[in-house]
Design a protein around this motif. Sequence first.
Motif, mmCIF file in Angstrom:
data_model
loop_
_atom_site.group_PDB
_atom_site.id
_atom_site.type_symbol
_atom_site.label_atom_id
_atom_site.label_comp_id
_atom_site.label_asym_id
_atom_site.label_seq_id
_atom_site.Cartn_x
_atom_site.Cartn_y
_atom_site.Cartn_z
ATOM 1 N N LEU A 232 11.417 12.289 -1.097
ATOM 2 C CA LEU A 232 11.513 12.063 -2.551
ATOM 3 C C LEU A 232 11.421 13.389 -3.312
ATOM 4 O O LEU A 232 12.191 13.631 -4.253
ATOM 5 C CB LEU A 232 10.401 11.123 -3.012
ATOM 6 C CG LEU A 232 10.562 9.639 -2.666
ATOM 7 C CD1 LEU A 232 9.313 8.872 -3.062
ATOM 8 C CD2 LEU A 232 11.788 9.049 -3.352
ATOM 9 N N GLN A 233 10.497 14.228 -2.901
ATOM 10 C CA GLN A 233 10.360 15.523 -3.570
ATOM 11 C C GLN A 233 11.580 16.403 -3.302
ATOM 12 O O GLN A 233 11.997 17.184 -4.166
ATOM 13 C CB GLN A 233 9.084 16.213 -3.093
ATOM 14 C CG GLN A 233 7.821 15.488 -3.552
ATOM 15 C CD GLN A 233 6.560 16.116 -2.984
ATOM 16 O OE1 GLN A 233 5.966 16.983 -3.590
ATOM 17 N NE2 GLN A 233 6.161 15.663 -1.793
ATOM 18 N N GLY A 234 12.159 16.253 -2.101
ATOM 19 C CA GLY A 234 13.378 16.984 -1.799
ATOM 20 C C GLY A 234 14.530 16.551 -2.692
ATOM 21 O O GLY A 234 15.281 17.377 -3.216
ATOM 22 N N LEU A 235 14.665 15.230 -2.894
ATOM 23 C CA LEU A 235 15.728 14.721 -3.766
ATOM 24 C C LEU A 235 15.572 15.285 -5.174
ATOM 25 O O LEU A 235 16.566 15.633 -5.832
ATOM 26 C CB LEU A 235 15.698 13.189 -3.797
ATOM 27 C CG LEU A 235 16.072 12.465 -2.510
ATOM 28 C CD1 LEU A 235 15.919 10.958 -2.691
ATOM 29 C CD2 LEU A 235 17.501 12.802 -2.101
ATOM 30 N N GLU A 236 14.339 15.345 -5.656
ATOM 31 C CA GLU A 236 14.106 15.901 -6.990
ATOM 32 C C GLU A 236 14.524 17.366 -7.026
ATOM 33 O O GLU A 236 15.135 17.828 -7.998
ATOM 34 C CB GLU A 236 12.632 15.767 -7.340
ATOM 35 C CG GLU A 236 12.294 16.338 -8.713
ATOM 36 C CD GLU A 236 10.806 16.515 -8.915
ATOM 37 O OE1 GLU A 236 10.349 16.285 -10.035
ATOM 38 O OE2 GLU A 236 10.117 16.892 -7.945
ATOM 39 N N LYS B 108 0.819 -1.211 0.000
ATOM 40 C CA LYS B 108 0.000 0.000 0.000
ATOM 41 C C LYS B 108 0.858 1.269 0.000
ATOM 42 O O LYS B 108 0.352 2.369 -0.237
ATOM 43 C CB LYS B 108 -0.912 0.012 1.224
ATOM 44 C CG LYS B 108 -1.979 -1.084 1.213
ATOM 45 C CD LYS B 108 -2.860 -0.976 2.449
ATOM 46 C CE LYS B 108 -3.927 -2.069 2.450
ATOM 47 N NZ LYS B 108 -4.785 -1.996 3.663
ATOM 48 N N LEU B 109 2.161 1.094 0.242
ATOM 49 C CA LEU B 109 3.054 2.247 0.294
ATOM 50 C C LEU B 109 3.086 2.980 -1.055
ATOM 51 O O LEU B 109 3.074 4.212 -1.109
ATOM 52 C CB LEU B 109 4.465 1.804 0.689
ATOM 53 C CG LEU B 109 5.513 2.914 0.792
ATOM 54 C CD1 LEU B 109 5.129 3.913 1.870
ATOM 55 C CD2 LEU B 109 6.898 2.318 1.078
ATOM 56 N N VAL B 110 3.124 2.219 -2.140
ATOM 57 C CA VAL B 110 3.171 2.821 -3.473
ATOM 58 C C VAL B 110 1.903 3.634 -3.727
ATOM 59 O O VAL B 110 1.961 4.757 -4.249
ATOM 60 C CB VAL B 110 3.360 1.737 -4.555
ATOM 61 C CG1 VAL B 110 3.157 2.332 -5.939
ATOM 62 C CG2 VAL B 110 4.738 1.114 -4.441
ATOM 63 N N ALA B 111 0.755 3.076 -3.377
ATOM 64 C CA ALA B 111 -0.512 3.790 -3.573
ATOM 65 C C ALA B 111 -0.527 5.098 -2.786
ATOM 66 O O ALA B 111 -0.989 6.132 -3.283
ATOM 67 C CB ALA B 111 -1.680 2.906 -3.159
ATOM 68 N N ALA C 167 2.984 9.553 9.630
ATOM 69 C CA ALA C 167 4.042 10.560 9.736
ATOM 70 C C ALA C 167 5.269 10.118 8.948
ATOM 71 O O ALA C 167 5.884 10.909 8.221
ATOM 72 C CB ALA C 167 4.398 10.792 11.205
ATOM 73 N N GLY C 168 5.639 8.837 9.088
ATOM 74 C CA GLY C 168 6.788 8.325 8.347
ATOM 75 C C GLY C 168 6.559 8.333 6.847
ATOM 76 O O GLY C 168 7.454 8.674 6.062
ATOM 77 N N LYS C 169 5.351 7.964 6.430
ATOM 78 C CA LYS C 169 5.034 7.940 4.991
ATOM 79 C C LYS C 169 5.044 9.354 4.402
ATOM 80 O O LYS C 169 5.516 9.582 3.286
ATOM 81 C CB LYS C 169 3.671 7.274 4.770
ATOM 82 C CG LYS C 169 3.654 5.767 5.025
ATOM 83 C CD LYS C 169 2.269 5.192 4.743
ATOM 84 C CE LYS C 169 2.271 3.651 4.784
ATOM 85 N NZ LYS C 169 2.481 3.139 6.149
ATOM 86 N N PHE C 170 4.518 10.297 5.172
ATOM 87 C CA PHE C 170 4.550 11.688 4.708
ATOM 88 C C PHE C 170 5.996 12.171 4.572
ATOM 89 O O PHE C 170 6.345 12.866 3.612
ATOM 90 C CB PHE C 170 3.789 12.600 5.677
ATOM 91 C CG PHE C 170 2.296 12.613 5.462
ATOM 92 C CD1 PHE C 170 1.760 13.087 4.274
ATOM 93 C CD2 PHE C 170 1.434 12.155 6.439
ATOM 94 C CE1 PHE C 170 0.379 13.101 4.062
ATOM 95 C CE2 PHE C 170 0.065 12.166 6.238
ATOM 96 C CZ PHE C 170 -0.464 12.636 5.047
ATOM 97 N N TYR D 275 16.685 6.994 6.558
ATOM 98 C CA TYR D 275 15.782 5.881 6.850
ATOM 99 C C TYR D 275 14.436 6.446 7.276
ATOM 100 O O TYR D 275 14.329 7.586 7.742
ATOM 101 C CB TYR D 275 16.359 4.964 7.933
ATOM 102 C CG TYR D 275 16.497 5.628 9.286
ATOM 103 C CD1 TYR D 275 15.438 5.609 10.192
ATOM 104 C CD2 TYR D 275 17.684 6.257 9.664
ATOM 105 C CE1 TYR D 275 15.550 6.228 11.430
ATOM 106 C CE2 TYR D 275 17.804 6.864 10.894
ATOM 107 C CZ TYR D 275 16.739 6.850 11.768
ATOM 108 O OH TYR D 275 16.842 7.456 12.993
ATOM 109 N N VAL D 276 13.392 5.643 7.090
ATOM 110 C CA VAL D 276 12.022 6.068 7.387
ATOM 111 C C VAL D 276 11.327 4.959 8.162
ATOM 112 O O VAL D 276 11.396 3.787 7.786
ATOM 113 C CB VAL D 276 11.243 6.350 6.092
ATOM 114 C CG1 VAL D 276 9.788 6.673 6.402
ATOM 115 C CG2 VAL D 276 11.897 7.476 5.310
#
Length: 535
Positions: free
Chosen positions: A114-118, A13-16, A105-108, A98-99
């Motif tokens: 990911l957006q930061g890396l971009e 469900k993480l991808v969704a 909270a961790g998923k957010f 790591y997350v």
Amino acid sequence: MTHKILVSDSDVKLVAFLQERIKDRRFQFILALSLEQILEHLEEEVFFAAIVDFDTYDTNGKKLIEYILEKNIPTIATVDELTSQKYNELIKYPIIDYVIDNNYAGKFYLADLLQGLEYFNGKKVLICFDNKAVKKLESLVQIFHSLLFEPILATTYEEARSILSKDENIKLVYIDEDLNGGSGIELCREIKQNIDYKDVVVFGGAQNKSDEHEIKEIRGKFYKSGVIDFIVEPIDKEQFNTNILSMMKILKQKKRLDTYVETVDKYVLISITNLEGIIVYASDAFCNISGYSKEELIGKSHNIIRHPDMPSSLYAKMWKTLKEQKAWAGEIKNRKKSGDFYWVSVKIEPIYDGFGKVMGYQSVRFDITDKKKVEELSLTDTLTGVHNRRKFDEIMEYQFSIWKRFKKDFSIIFIDLDNFKIVNDTYGHNVGDKVLIEISTIVKDTIREVDSLCRWGGEEFVIICPYTDEKGAIMLAEKVRSAIEKFDFKYIGAQTASFGVGTIKKDENIEFLVEKADRALYKAKKLGKNRVETI
């Protein structure tokens, strides 16, 4: 650009969640739940980053994360629960972060990362550091590398200044207090005082200091000089990542805000005045439409663009409304620097200070010149430029409503050029048209500002005279008659006109008034022309 993310995590469900969180779909998530799937994808795809469950092993007991790190793919580890033992294992790997993904909270945080890396990818960071402490420098470089920054090194004060002045793409700077040729704190102050570096984010640090009192003093000086964060050895990577992600959000929001402000400044006609109406701010769009530069507008009254066609009563009403701390809206004709005109729909609102006191006024305008021109064309006689029959009806309705309410007299004067058929037959219709234009100019120059001249049709005109009784209308008609009689027309020499005056009386309506003036005109024609008559 689409970024492919390899995901190897038992929580499918993480991808969704990530797809829902990052709504614009610029990330493509590819799920791989076994070593075989991971190897297959690694051979076929180029990945921007990977998300890997740290607790997953292959059949031989080797962690899957190791296969991915060997391919030099920036990797984020996920864990369901963080123990001291697991933390000590995690920090041995060159991962981004790591997350703990067993909660929202961790998923957010993972989505933000990911957006930061971009956002960080390929962006340059200038590291200003005394080269005496090489290992500590390597630690800093590795941290920035892990977040996909491109580090650039400067070991002296002058070298740092030189790099900054030449590379506009540097938006992040780390400055250590120990810097050859000058103080790191002084460099920080110089950057923060230079308008060219207003968007540069600065981190401070004291990697070569061990005395806690000295570090505390340096930290205070750095913060007062404008740094966003202060880093000391040993570097807390988790705190650093969190702070830099927060900074990223601020920068992105600021960029959106700057873009919005630039767009508004470019396209919206805005001005701000003080309480006396003196301009203190003018947008680029306002400057462009008015033809004045900001230097020419700021410090001047709005009278600089006031058009003489606009009545003083409009501005008096506007200021009365504003003085009552209310917003005012309306349509105004303004004058450009060139002398040309433009129309705007404007709304003016008071600006309040923190104590609720009015400190000035903000005006937002929209250019409606084309709309007004279309309106003008629909209400104007194309030959003479005076009002047409449609505008006559509009003005008469208004004057009649004023008369019904306040019983203020108003009159109309019909004008018909004498023997005008002879002019057309003798000189042609082109000359006849020129005479009609000359007639309209004579009448406009003779009547009062409050009067309205309309072309009724052919060689007939009508003047609407507000607040005018029969005696006053007769005097005005005689004045116009005399002006026409004395005028030397360019092509035909002399021309006269006959006049019929009608004044509104009790129990009369518009139709009766028009009929009455028309019968008076017929009377003037019958009695010999070039005269004024009433019924």
